[in-house]
Scaffold this motif. Structure first.
Motif, PDB file in Angstrom:
ATOM      1  N   ALA A 186       0.832  -1.207   0.000  1.00  0.00           N
ATOM      2  CA  ALA A 186       0.000   0.000   0.000  1.00  0.00           C
ATOM      3  C   ALA A 186       0.862   1.250   0.000  1.00  0.00           C
ATOM      4  N   GLU A 187       1.935   1.244   0.769  1.00  0.00           N
ATOM      5  CA  GLU A 187       2.826   2.404   0.810  1.00  0.00           C
ATOM      6  C   GLU A 187       3.518   2.609  -0.535  1.00  0.00           C
ATOM      7  N   LEU A 188       3.970   1.517  -1.155  1.00  0.00           N
ATOM      8  CA  LEU A 188       4.645   1.618  -2.451  1.00  0.00           C
ATOM      9  C   LEU A 188       3.715   2.133  -3.543  1.00  0.00           C
ATOM     10  N   LEU A 189       2.447   1.740  -3.481  1.00  0.00           N
ATOM     11  CA  LEU A 189       1.477   2.129  -4.513  1.00  0.00           C
ATOM     12  C   LEU A 189       0.694   3.387  -4.150  1.00  0.00           C
ATOM     13  N   SER A 190       0.893   3.893  -2.945  1.00  0.00           N
ATOM     14  CA  SER A 190       0.150   5.060  -2.445  1.00  0.00           C
ATOM     15  C   SER A 190      -1.357   4.822  -2.467  1.00  0.00           C
ATOM     16  N   ILE A 191      -1.743   3.650  -1.973  1.00  0.00           N
ATOM     17  CA  ILE A 191      -3.156   3.307  -1.855  1.00  0.00           C
ATOM     18  C   ILE A 191      -3.408   2.771  -0.442  1.00  0.00           C
ATOM     19  N   GLU A 192      -4.648   2.460  -0.142  1.00  0.00           N
ATOM     20  CA  GLU A 192      -5.016   1.924   1.166  1.00  0.00           C
ATOM     21  C   GLU A 192      -4.779   0.411   1.217  1.00  0.00           C
ATOM     22  N   VAL A 193      -4.581  -0.110   2.426  1.00  0.00           N
ATOM     23  CA  VAL A 193      -4.363  -1.547   2.616  1.00  0.00           C
ATOM     24  C   VAL A 193      -5.553  -2.346   2.092  1.00  0.00           C
ATOM     25  N   ASP A 194      -6.769  -1.843   2.318  1.00  0.00           N
ATOM     26  CA  ASP A 194      -7.969  -2.536   1.827  1.00  0.00           C
ATOM     27  C   ASP A 194      -7.944  -2.676   0.303  1.00  0.00           C
ATOM     28  N   GLU A 195      -7.404  -1.683  -0.381  1.00  0.00           N
ATOM     29  CA  GLU A 195      -7.302  -1.742  -1.840  1.00  0.00           C
ATOM     30  C   GLU A 195      -6.297  -2.809  -2.273  1.00  0.00           C
ATOM     31  N   VAL A 196      -5.227  -2.973  -1.500  1.00  0.00           N
ATOM     32  CA  VAL A 196      -4.245  -4.024  -1.799  1.00  0.00           C
ATOM     33  C   VAL A 196      -4.908  -5.386  -1.667  1.00  0.00           C
ATOM     34  N   ILE A 197      -5.649  -5.595  -0.585  1.00  0.00           N
ATOM     35  CA  ILE A 197      -6.351  -6.875  -0.370  1.00  0.00           C
ATOM     36  C   ILE A 197      -7.335  -7.116  -1.511  1.00  0.00           C
ATOM     37  N   ALA A 198      -8.026  -6.072  -1.944  1.00  0.00           N
ATOM     38  CA  ALA A 198      -8.975  -6.213  -3.055  1.00  0.00           C
ATOM     39  C   ALA A 198      -8.242  -6.611  -4.339  1.00  0.00           C
ATOM     40  N   LEU A 199      -7.059  -6.046  -4.587  1.00  0.00           N
ATOM     41  CA  LEU A 199      -6.281  -6.412  -5.775  1.00  0.00           C
ATOM     42  C   LEU A 199      -5.870  -7.886  -5.721  1.00  0.00           C
ATOM     43  N   VAL A 200      -5.532  -8.372  -4.527  1.00  0.00           N
ATOM     44  CA  VAL A 200      -5.187  -9.791  -4.367  1.00  0.00           C
ATOM     45  C   VAL A 200      -6.419 -10.652  -4.623  1.00  0.00           C
ATOM     46  N   GLN A 201      -7.529 -10.285  -4.027  1.00  0.00           N
ATOM     47  CA  GLN A 201      -8.752 -11.077  -4.180  1.00  0.00           C
ATOM     48  C   GLN A 201      -9.270 -11.049  -5.609  1.00  0.00           C
ATOM     49  N   ASP A 202      -9.013  -9.966  -6.344  1.00  0.00           N
ATOM     50  CA  ASP A 202      -9.411  -9.876  -7.749  1.00  0.00           C
ATOM     51  C   ASP A 202      -8.436 -10.607  -8.668  1.00  0.00           C
TER      52      ASP A 202
END
Length: 92
Positions: free
Chosen positions: A18-34
């Motif tokens: 999330a820090e590397l992409l400048s997004i929220e942790v929830d968005e990272v989890i969503a990218l994994v789940q997608d």
């Protein structure tokens, strides 16, 4: 599964991604789940971890998508005379 180089894959915490992409942790989890990032739930209690190599692939895909969109916008802005090389002469 080992990578082609013979080393084990390196895993990152969602907060690191999330820090590397400048997004929220929830968005990272969503990218994994997608399925856009490869990740697993590891440890006890299970916590999400993202393969570092999948992050590089994701960034490459995003760069390619941005490049294609820029080309598409550029093509849409071009007029037919510009595309076909028959721009009328200006007489000032």
């Amino acid at each position: 599964m080992p990578e082609a180089s013979g080393t084990a894959p390196r895993f990152l915490a969602p907060a690191q991604v999330a820090e590397l992409l400048s997004i929220e942790v929830d968005e990272v989890i969503a990218l994994v789940q997608d399925g856009r990032l490869r990740g697993s739930q590891l440890g006890s209690p299970p916590r999400w971890r993202v393969e570092e190599s999948s992050l590089a692939e994701y960034l490459a895909e995003q760069s390619e998508e941005a490049r294609r969109m820029a080309l598409w916008r550029q093509a849409n802005e071009a007029s037919f005379p510009e595309v076909w090389g028959t721009t009328p002469l200006r007489r000032d």
